[in-house]
Motif scaffolding. Structure first.
Motif, PDB file in Angstrom:
ATOM      1  N   VAL A 301      -6.499 -19.221   9.944  1.00 35.48           N
ATOM      2  CA  VAL A 301      -6.983 -17.851   9.520  1.00 35.48           C
ATOM      3  C   VAL A 301      -5.907 -16.884   9.826  1.00 35.48           C
ATOM      4  O   VAL A 301      -5.838 -15.866   8.911  1.00 35.48           O
ATOM      5  N   GLN A 302      -5.439 -16.770  11.083  1.00 38.65           N
ATOM      6  CA  GLN A 302      -4.327 -15.678  11.251  1.00 38.65           C
ATOM      7  C   GLN A 302      -3.047 -15.764  10.448  1.00 38.65           C
ATOM      8  O   GLN A 302      -2.453 -14.667   9.996  1.00 38.65           O
ATOM      9  N   ALA A 303      -2.695 -17.169  10.108  1.00 42.02           N
ATOM     10  CA  ALA A 303      -1.622 -17.214   9.449  1.00 42.02           C
ATOM     11  C   ALA A 303      -1.764 -16.662   7.894  1.00 42.02           C
ATOM     12  O   ALA A 303      -0.872 -15.931   7.353  1.00 42.02           O
ATOM     13  N   PHE A 304      -3.024 -16.513   7.457  1.00 40.35           N
ATOM     14  CA  PHE A 304      -3.423 -16.170   6.105  1.00 40.35           C
ATOM     15  C   PHE A 304      -3.254 -14.682   6.269  1.00 40.35           C
ATOM     16  O   PHE A 304      -2.825 -13.899   5.265  1.00 40.35           O
ATOM     17  N   SER A 305      -3.587 -13.988   7.362  1.00 37.53           N
ATOM     18  CA  SER A 305      -3.751 -12.658   7.365  1.00 37.53           C
ATOM     19  C   SER A 305      -2.112 -11.900   7.241  1.00 37.53           C
ATOM     20  O   SER A 305      -2.003 -10.807   6.862  1.00 37.53           O
ATOM     21  N   VAL A 306      -1.209 -12.847   7.615  1.00 38.16           N
ATOM     22  CA  VAL A 306      -0.068 -12.329   7.280  1.00 38.16           C
ATOM     23  C   VAL A 306       0.354 -12.246   5.787  1.00 38.16           C
ATOM     24  O   VAL A 306       1.155 -11.286   5.427  1.00 38.16           O
ATOM     25  N   TYR A 307      -0.016 -13.229   5.018  1.00 41.17           N
ATOM     26  CA  TYR A 307       0.130 -13.195   3.606  1.00 41.17           C
ATOM     27  C   TYR A 307      -0.552 -11.814   3.094  1.00 41.17           C
ATOM     28  O   TYR A 307      -0.041 -11.381   2.482  1.00 41.17           O
ATOM     29  N   VAL A 308      -1.752 -11.714   3.599  1.00 43.12           N
ATOM     30  CA  VAL A 308      -2.625 -10.627   3.074  1.00 43.12           C
ATOM     31  C   VAL A 308      -1.660  -9.281   3.396  1.00 43.12           C
ATOM     32  O   VAL A 308      -1.711  -8.377   2.614  1.00 43.12           O
ATOM     33  N   ASP A 309      -1.147  -9.177   4.568  1.00 45.08           N
ATOM     34  CA  ASP A 309      -0.449  -7.854   4.931  1.00 45.08           C
ATOM     35  C   ASP A 309       0.787  -7.652   3.946  1.00 45.08           C
ATOM     36  O   ASP A 309       0.834  -6.539   3.428  1.00 45.08           O
ATOM     37  N   THR A 310       1.669  -8.587   4.081  1.00 40.68           N
ATOM     38  CA  THR A 310       2.827  -8.277   3.655  1.00 40.68           C
ATOM     39  C   THR A 310       2.867  -8.739   1.894  1.00 40.68           C
ATOM     40  O   THR A 310       3.482  -8.082   1.291  1.00 40.68           O
ATOM     41  N   LEU A 311       2.484 -10.017   1.513  1.00 43.38           N
ATOM     42  CA  LEU A 311       2.749 -10.397   0.217  1.00 43.38           C
ATOM     43  C   LEU A 311       1.970  -9.906  -0.766  1.00 43.38           C
ATOM     44  O   LEU A 311       2.346  -9.516  -1.823  1.00 43.38           O
ATOM     45  N   LEU A 312       0.724  -9.341  -0.053  1.00 45.68           N
ATOM     46  CA  LEU A 312      -0.155  -8.354  -1.062  1.00 45.68           C
ATOM     47  C   LEU A 312       0.117  -6.885  -0.880  1.00 45.68           C
ATOM     48  O   LEU A 312       0.457  -6.283  -1.734  1.00 45.68           O
ATOM     49  N   VAL A 313      -0.538  -6.422   0.367  1.00 46.35           N
ATOM     50  CA  VAL A 313      -0.276  -4.948   0.544  1.00 46.35           C
ATOM     51  C   VAL A 313       0.983  -4.411   0.638  1.00 46.35           C
ATOM     52  O   VAL A 313       1.335  -3.365  -0.156  1.00 46.35           O
ATOM     53  N   CYS A 314       1.809  -4.838   1.243  1.00 51.03           N
ATOM     54  CA  CYS A 314       3.247  -4.365   1.195  1.00 51.03           C
ATOM     55  C   CYS A 314       3.942  -4.361  -0.105  1.00 51.03           C
ATOM     56  O   CYS A 314       4.738  -3.563  -0.474  1.00 51.03           O
ATOM     57  N   SER A 315       3.660  -5.554  -0.773  1.00 48.37           N
ATOM     58  CA  SER A 315       4.348  -5.589  -2.177  1.00 48.37           C
ATOM     59  C   SER A 315       3.779  -4.820  -3.129  1.00 48.37           C
ATOM     60  O   SER A 315       4.490  -4.057  -3.921  1.00 48.37           O
ATOM     61  N   ALA A 316       2.485  -4.506  -2.841  1.00 48.00           N
ATOM     62  CA  ALA A 316       1.879  -3.346  -3.708  1.00 48.00           C
ATOM     63  C   ALA A 316       2.517  -1.969  -3.614  1.00 48.00           C
ATOM     64  O   ALA A 316       2.896  -1.438  -4.547  1.00 48.00           O
ATOM     65  N   THR A 317       2.902  -1.662  -2.203  1.00 47.04           N
ATOM     66  CA  THR A 317       3.532  -0.621  -2.056  1.00 47.04           C
ATOM     67  C   THR A 317       5.083  -0.203  -2.709  1.00 47.04           C
ATOM     68  O   THR A 317       5.355   0.525  -3.276  1.00 47.04           O
ATOM     69  N   ALA A 318       5.608  -1.732  -2.466  1.00 45.72           N
ATOM     70  CA  ALA A 318       7.003  -1.581  -2.932  1.00 45.72           C
ATOM     71  C   ALA A 318       7.157  -1.506  -4.422  1.00 45.72           C
ATOM     72  O   ALA A 318       8.021  -0.738  -4.922  1.00 45.72           O
ATOM     73  N   PHE A 319       6.098  -2.035  -5.069  1.00 49.44           N
ATOM     74  CA  PHE A 319       6.296  -2.434  -6.651  1.00 49.44           C
ATOM     75  C   PHE A 319       6.010  -0.866  -7.006  1.00 49.44           C
ATOM     76  O   PHE A 319       6.459  -0.393  -8.122  1.00 49.44           O
ATOM     77  N   MET A 320       4.954   0.151  -6.503  1.00 49.15           N
ATOM     78  CA  MET A 320       4.456   1.409  -6.882  1.00 49.15           C
ATOM     79  C   MET A 320       5.689   2.083  -6.813  1.00 49.15           C
ATOM     80  O   MET A 320       6.299   2.731  -7.683  1.00 49.15           O
ATOM     81  N   ILE A 321       6.471   2.091  -5.511  1.00 47.76           N
ATOM     82  CA  ILE A 321       7.843   3.011  -5.143  1.00 47.76           C
ATOM     83  C   ILE A 321       8.661   2.592  -6.386  1.00 47.76           C
ATOM     84  O   ILE A 321       9.359   3.695  -6.985  1.00 47.76           O
ATOM     85  N   LEU A 322       9.221   1.354  -6.344  1.00 46.09           N
ATOM     86  CA  LEU A 322      10.251   0.944  -7.238  1.00 46.09           C
ATOM     87  C   LEU A 322       9.959   1.204  -8.563  1.00 46.09           C
ATOM     88  O   LEU A 322      10.959   1.626  -9.341  1.00 46.09           O
ATOM     89  N   THR A 323       8.871   0.869  -8.973  1.00 48.72           N
ATOM     90  CA  THR A 323       8.620   1.077 -10.450  1.00 48.72           C
ATOM     91  C   THR A 323       8.507   2.656 -11.038  1.00 48.72           C
ATOM     92  O   THR A 323       9.144   2.952 -11.879  1.00 48.72           O
TER      93      THR A 323
END
Length: 516
Positions: A301-323
């Motif tokens: 479960v905790q391994a999955f939380s890393v995906y949620v944090d970076t691959l979803l939330v962080c990626s959302a921020t990065a794509f907004m800024i770069l787009t």
């Protein structure tokens, strides 16, 4: 003081720590046969299976508490800083450290479950690096050092970063207000209003213990994360023609970064670890509080939380800024010139400003306000997670002293965190982020070195993974774990649990009693 902080930060975050984080993630990925990929579907199914008890919280609540620590300023301001100092390629290295770090998160959280214990005063489950260093290695001194480092990091160094981000975002929406002199600082009245709100709500929740923290975070974190990702997806789909270009910018810049190859890796890993916390040793504290049938379950479960944090939330921020192109890249050129400058030079890189500007360019004032609200919830829940981590380590240090020592220690930590929230909220962003990086790096050094030593001494996490997969393949309805069967010692909770299970089976089945 600021010069001293920067010197210490440079020592702790030397290339050695950056490659230690990446190397440990790669090592555990290979040793677990990439558990973060093979058992991805199992991670999802486990999210809602566990139930809370009088002693522990559910798997989902533990996920929410750990996500509260992971999803914070690192996802909004941290990603902006990674791009601003390391270039778009830093985002790629955030992805790498998240993918590899998921296996590290599995290992450290499984260890927290194996060696957790019931608090002698409250009866609640307690677990984390201090506990598994003492019980797995037999080195109490190392557990004490980690506990002290955690209290300093989570009680002093890290809360200020989150508070600073909340107050900056609030001021971005509401303005500074009337400038007031407080000591040697000039502070806007609206910043003081935001700080007052944070301190009052924080006090109400942290004086309620882990149950109140878990209840608050299990609703607040998913709601804000989904809303944030949803608005980011709208921006991406509205500008869908730019998605390939943004991907190309991230991948292409990862190895020939405009800010330099070393800067891309350094800032990507630093902000990646700050955000997803894999290997830092913070996630295991919530994992150890969960009520599960088998230690590996909470590790997954905790391994999955890393995906949620970076691959979803962080990626959302990065794509907004770069787009939307709402970023600058700070270089080492003469006269403070930028390598890339798309927005005003005075925009603070170590803040939510890039993200707010991206949102505002699409959603207008609503986007700006939404980011401020998102920052509040993300950062506020992270402060709650920091308090809980400090609480667990105070309990570790005082568990054999007295109830009075425990109460005094917890009260002092509550006061300390509130003081540091106030201090961080009113100081400059760059200085506060540097202090936070010291806290992250200090814990990461101690934890990663410790879990690597545990691996080579006993390998309990690999044993647990094989046992769990064998039971899963056999299709058992209820998982069991007998530490003695695998030669695992000093696991009091699981030893007692297994004994009770055997006694219940013996009472129900006389033949089972004879076999015993």
């Amino acid at each position: 003081m600021e010069s001293l902080v920067n010197v210490v930060n440079g020592i702790i975050w030397s290339p050695a720590l950056i490659y230690l984080c990446l190397g440990a993630g790669l090592f555990y990925s290979i040793m677990t046969r990439f558990v973060q990929v093979r058992l991805f579907s199992e991670m999802i199914s486990l999210l809602f299976k566990g139930k809370s008890s009088a002693q522990g919280i559910s798997s989902f609540q533990a996920l929410a508490v750990s996500l509260a620590g992971r999803v914070g300023m690192g996802n909004i301001a941290g990603v902006a800083a990674a791009i601003g100092f390391g270039g778009p390629g830093a985002v790629f290295w955030m992805w790498v450290v998240a993918f590899l770090g998921a296996s590290t998160a599995y290992v450290e959280s499984t260890l927290a479950q194996i060696y957790k214990e019931k608090d002698v005063i409250t009866g609640e489950y307690r677990g984390g690096p201090a506990y598994y260093f003492e019980r797995a290695l037999g080195q109490r001194w190392y557990g004490i050092i980690f506990a002290i480092a955690s209290i300093l990091a989570c009680g002093m160094f890290l809360p200020g970063v989150q508070a600073n981000g909340v107050i900056n975002a609030f001021a971005q929406v509401m303005g500074e207000g009337t400038v007031m002199n407080i000591g040697s600082l000039e502070v806007g009245s609206m910043r003081l209003v935001a700080l007052g709100i944070i301190l009052v709500v924080l006090a109400i929740i942290i004086f309620g213990g882990i149950k109140r923290i878990a209840t608050f975070t299990e609703y607040a974190v998913p709601f804000m994360a989904l809303g944030y990702i949803g608005l980011a997806l709208v921006i991406m789909f509205t500008n869908y023609q730019m998605i390939p270009e943004v991907f190309g910018l991230i991948i292409g810049d990862a190895f020939t970064a405009q800010a330099g190859f070393g800067a891309a890796i350094g800032w990507g890993v630093k902000r990646g670890i700050y955000s997803n916390e894999a290997g830092q040793g913070t996630g295991p504290h919530a994992a150890g509080a969960a009520e599960v049938e088998h230690p590996s379950q909470q590790g997954l479960v905790q391994a999955f939380s890393v995906y949620v944090d970076t691959l979803l939330v962080c990626s959302a921020t990065a794509f907004m800024i770069l787009t939307m192109g709402t970023y600058n890249i700070q270089g080492t050129l003469p006269d403070g010139q930028f390598i890339v400058q798309n927005v005003a030079a005075g925009v603070e890189i170590n803040s939510p400003a890039f993200t707010q500007m991206a949102m505002e360019s699409v959603y207008g004032q609503f986007g700006n306000t939404f980011i401020a609200i998102a920052v509040f919830f993300f950062a506020f829940t992270t402060i709650l997670a920091y308090y809980y981590i400090a609480e667990v380590n105070v309990a570790y240090l005082t568990r054999f002293i007295s109830r009075g020592a425990n109460k005094t220690g917890l009260f002092l930590v509550k006061v300390l965190i509130m003081v540091m929230v106030a201090y961080g909220g009113l100081n400059s962003a760059g200085y506060i982020w540097a202090i936070g990086d010291i806290g992250v790096g200090l814990m990461a050094w101690l934890n990663i070195v410790g879990i690597l030593v545990i691996f080579f001494v006993a390998r309990p996490t690999l044993t647990m993974l094989k046992d769990y997969e064998a039971q899963r393949k056999a299709g058992v309805k209820h998982y069991t774990f007998d530490p003695a069967k695998f030669g695992i010692k000093n696991a009091p909770y699981w030893e007692e649990r297994h004994l009770k299970q055997q006694q219940r089976m013996a009472a129900q089945d006389p033949l089972h009693k004879e076999r015993l």
